[in-house]
Motif scaffolding. Structure first.
Motif, PDB file in Angstrom:
ATOM      1  N   CYS A 177       7.379   0.201  21.192  1.00  0.00           N
ATOM      2  CA  CYS A 177       7.406  -0.040  19.737  1.00  0.00           C
ATOM      3  C   CYS A 177       6.499   0.930  18.997  1.00  0.00           C
ATOM      4  N   LEU A 178       5.319   1.168  19.541  1.00  0.00           N
ATOM      5  CA  LEU A 178       4.387   2.097  18.902  1.00  0.00           C
ATOM      6  C   LEU A 178       4.954   3.513  18.879  1.00  0.00           C
ATOM      7  N   LYS A 179       5.494   3.948  20.016  1.00  0.00           N
ATOM      8  CA  LYS A 179       6.052   5.304  20.089  1.00  0.00           C
ATOM      9  C   LYS A 179       7.242   5.467  19.156  1.00  0.00           C
ATOM     10  N   LYS A 180       8.089   4.441  19.104  1.00  0.00           N
ATOM     11  CA  LYS A 180       9.244   4.503  18.208  1.00  0.00           C
ATOM     12  C   LYS A 180       8.816   4.572  16.753  1.00  0.00           C
ATOM     13  N   SER A 181       7.695   3.923  16.430  1.00  0.00           N
ATOM     14  CA  SER A 181       7.172   3.976  15.062  1.00  0.00           C
ATOM     15  C   SER A 181       6.579   5.332  14.729  1.00  0.00           C
ATOM     16  N   PHE A 186       0.856  -1.182   0.000  1.00  0.00           N
ATOM     17  CA  PHE A 186       0.000   0.000   0.000  1.00  0.00           C
ATOM     18  C   PHE A 186       0.894   1.234   0.000  1.00  0.00           C
ATOM     19  N   GLY A 187       0.392   2.306  -0.573  1.00  0.00           N
ATOM     20  CA  GLY A 187       1.157   3.535  -0.605  1.00  0.00           C
ATOM     21  C   GLY A 187       1.214   4.214   0.756  1.00  0.00           C
ATOM     22  N   ASN A 188       2.157   5.108   0.924  1.00  0.00           N
ATOM     23  CA  ASN A 188       2.241   5.892   2.151  1.00  0.00           C
ATOM     24  C   ASN A 188       0.971   6.718   2.353  1.00  0.00           C
ATOM     25  N   ASP A 189       0.529   6.841   3.592  1.00  0.00           N
ATOM     26  CA  ASP A 189      -0.606   7.714   3.944  1.00  0.00           C
ATOM     27  C   ASP A 189      -1.851   7.386   3.118  1.00  0.00           C
ATOM     28  N   SER A 190      -2.180   6.095   3.004  1.00  0.00           N
ATOM     29  CA  SER A 190      -3.261   5.714   2.092  1.00  0.00           C
ATOM     30  C   SER A 190      -4.462   5.052   2.760  1.00  0.00           C
ATOM     31  N   GLU A 206       5.416  -0.525   9.340  1.00  0.00           N
ATOM     32  CA  GLU A 206       4.690  -0.601   8.078  1.00  0.00           C
ATOM     33  C   GLU A 206       3.272  -0.047   8.216  1.00  0.00           C
ATOM     34  N   ILE A 207       2.615  -0.388   9.317  1.00  0.00           N
ATOM     35  CA  ILE A 207       1.257   0.104   9.539  1.00  0.00           C
ATOM     36  C   ILE A 207       1.254   1.622   9.697  1.00  0.00           C
ATOM     37  N   PHE A 208       2.218   2.142  10.423  1.00  0.00           N
ATOM     38  CA  PHE A 208       2.334   3.601  10.557  1.00  0.00           C
ATOM     39  C   PHE A 208       2.537   4.253   9.190  1.00  0.00           C
ATOM     40  N   ARG A 209       3.377   3.646   8.376  1.00  0.00           N
ATOM     41  CA  ARG A 209       3.676   4.209   7.046  1.00  0.00           C
ATOM     42  C   ARG A 209       2.424   4.336   6.191  1.00  0.00           C
ATOM     43  N   VAL A 210       1.574   3.304   6.182  1.00  0.00           N
ATOM     44  CA  VAL A 210       0.435   3.301   5.260  1.00  0.00           C
ATOM     45  C   VAL A 210      -0.785   4.033   5.811  1.00  0.00           C
ATOM     46  N   LYS A 227      -2.028   7.923  14.329  1.00  0.00           N
ATOM     47  CA  LYS A 227      -0.922   8.538  13.603  1.00  0.00           C
ATOM     48  C   LYS A 227      -1.102  10.053  13.630  1.00  0.00           C
ATOM     49  N   PRO A 228      -0.147  10.797  14.171  1.00  0.00           N
ATOM     50  CA  PRO A 228      -0.338  12.239  14.308  1.00  0.00           C
ATOM     51  C   PRO A 228      -0.403  12.946  12.963  1.00  0.00           C
ATOM     52  N   VAL A 229      -1.101  14.074  12.953  1.00  0.00           N
ATOM     53  CA  VAL A 229      -1.216  14.872  11.723  1.00  0.00           C
ATOM     54  C   VAL A 229       0.133  15.503  11.399  1.00  0.00           C
ATOM     55  N   VAL A 230       0.757  16.055  12.422  1.00  0.00           N
ATOM     56  CA  VAL A 230       2.090  16.625  12.259  1.00  0.00           C
ATOM     57  C   VAL A 230       3.093  15.655  12.855  1.00  0.00           C
ATOM     58  N   GLN A 231       3.975  15.126  12.021  1.00  0.00           N
ATOM     59  CA  GLN A 231       4.911  14.112  12.471  1.00  0.00           C
ATOM     60  C   GLN A 231       6.248  14.741  12.848  1.00  0.00           C
ATOM     61  N   LYS A 232       6.827  14.162  13.894  1.00  0.00           N
ATOM     62  CA  LYS A 232       8.105  14.668  14.378  1.00  0.00           C
ATOM     63  C   LYS A 232       9.245  14.247  13.460  1.00  0.00           C
ATOM     64  N   LEU A 233      10.229  15.103  13.350  1.00  0.00           N
ATOM     65  CA  LEU A 233      11.407  14.753  12.562  1.00  0.00           C
ATOM     66  C   LEU A 233      12.229  13.718  13.327  1.00  0.00           C
ATOM     67  N   PRO A 234      12.835  12.745  12.617  1.00  0.00           N
ATOM     68  CA  PRO A 234      13.657  11.745  13.292  1.00  0.00           C
ATOM     69  C   PRO A 234      14.890  12.363  13.931  1.00  0.00           C
TER      70      PRO A 234
END
Length: 218
Positions: free
Chosen positions: A178-182, A103-107, A131-135, A211-218
């Protein structure tokens, strides 16, 4: 990792018919599951698409469909998907691997995954959450369940068939990390005791993660 997935797939292919017959109506005896799924249906509203990952014969998929959610199902086992399609001809099911989602990102607006991580190692859990966070779309909802504990349970017989599989129990602290790290936020964990005579008697946890609307930078 790939060989372990094939092992899981073969096991569910082997017990697909028996699994379907045993678990298709399981929510009739699980009021907390019903409550949690009703809550998910309210929170997701008319957002779409929604997917049931590790859907098995589609018992969770069907329950949410009956609550008015437009939902599809994904599973590793083709044999168990055949059972799902036969029981639920009005629902779309497809084969897929949660560790490498096609699946594509944010889909995706919402994902449910009931006990999908039960055979995963800790490293596979980390990969799956990533992967779940990504999609998921920003503000997307991830609802999943797991068995609470620390041990690994080896199973050699399941539903009358000889198998060779491990059931993994996880501590809540590990799941939260694990969830927070993702990247997930607003993580809520709800525990319950097992229903005696209805299910394997381990303590269970339901988790809502956003999944937050504004994501933190790594």
């Amino acid at each position: 990792m790939e060989s372990k997935l094939h092992h899981i797939e073969r096991m569910y292919d082997t017990v697909a018919k028996e699994y379907s017959e045993t678990f298709c109506g399981e929510y009739e005896k699980k009021p907390k599951d019903q409550e949690i799924l009703h809550r998910f249906s309210i929170e997701i509203g008319d957002k779409k698409p929604v997917w049931d990952f590790g859907c098995g014969p589609g018992q969770t998929t069907k329950y949410l469909k009956n609550l008015g959610i437009e939902i599809s199902g994904l599973d590793l086992s083709e044999e168990i998907l055949e059972q799902a399609r036969a029981i639920n001809p009005d629902i779309h099911f497809r084969k897929g691997n949660i560790l490498e989602l096609e699946f594509g990102n944010d889909s995706i607006a919402g994902i449910v995954a009931f006990y999908t991580i039960v055979h995963f190692t800790k490293e596979q859990v980390r990969v799956a959450f990533g992967e779940i966070f990504r999609v998921l779309k920003p503000s997307g909802i991830f609802l999943f369940t797991y068995h609470i504990g620390e041990e690994t349970i080896h199973v050699e017989e399941f539903l009358g068939k000889k198998v060779d599989i491990e059931l993994m129990l996880f501590k809540t602290d590990f799941i939260r990390r694990c969830l927070k790290k993702s990247g997930f936020e607003l993580i809520e964990v709800i525990n319950r005791e097992p229903y005696p005579g209805v299910e394997f008697e381990t303590r269970r946890a339901y988790v809502f993660a956003i999944k937050p609307v504004v994501q933190k930078l790594p």
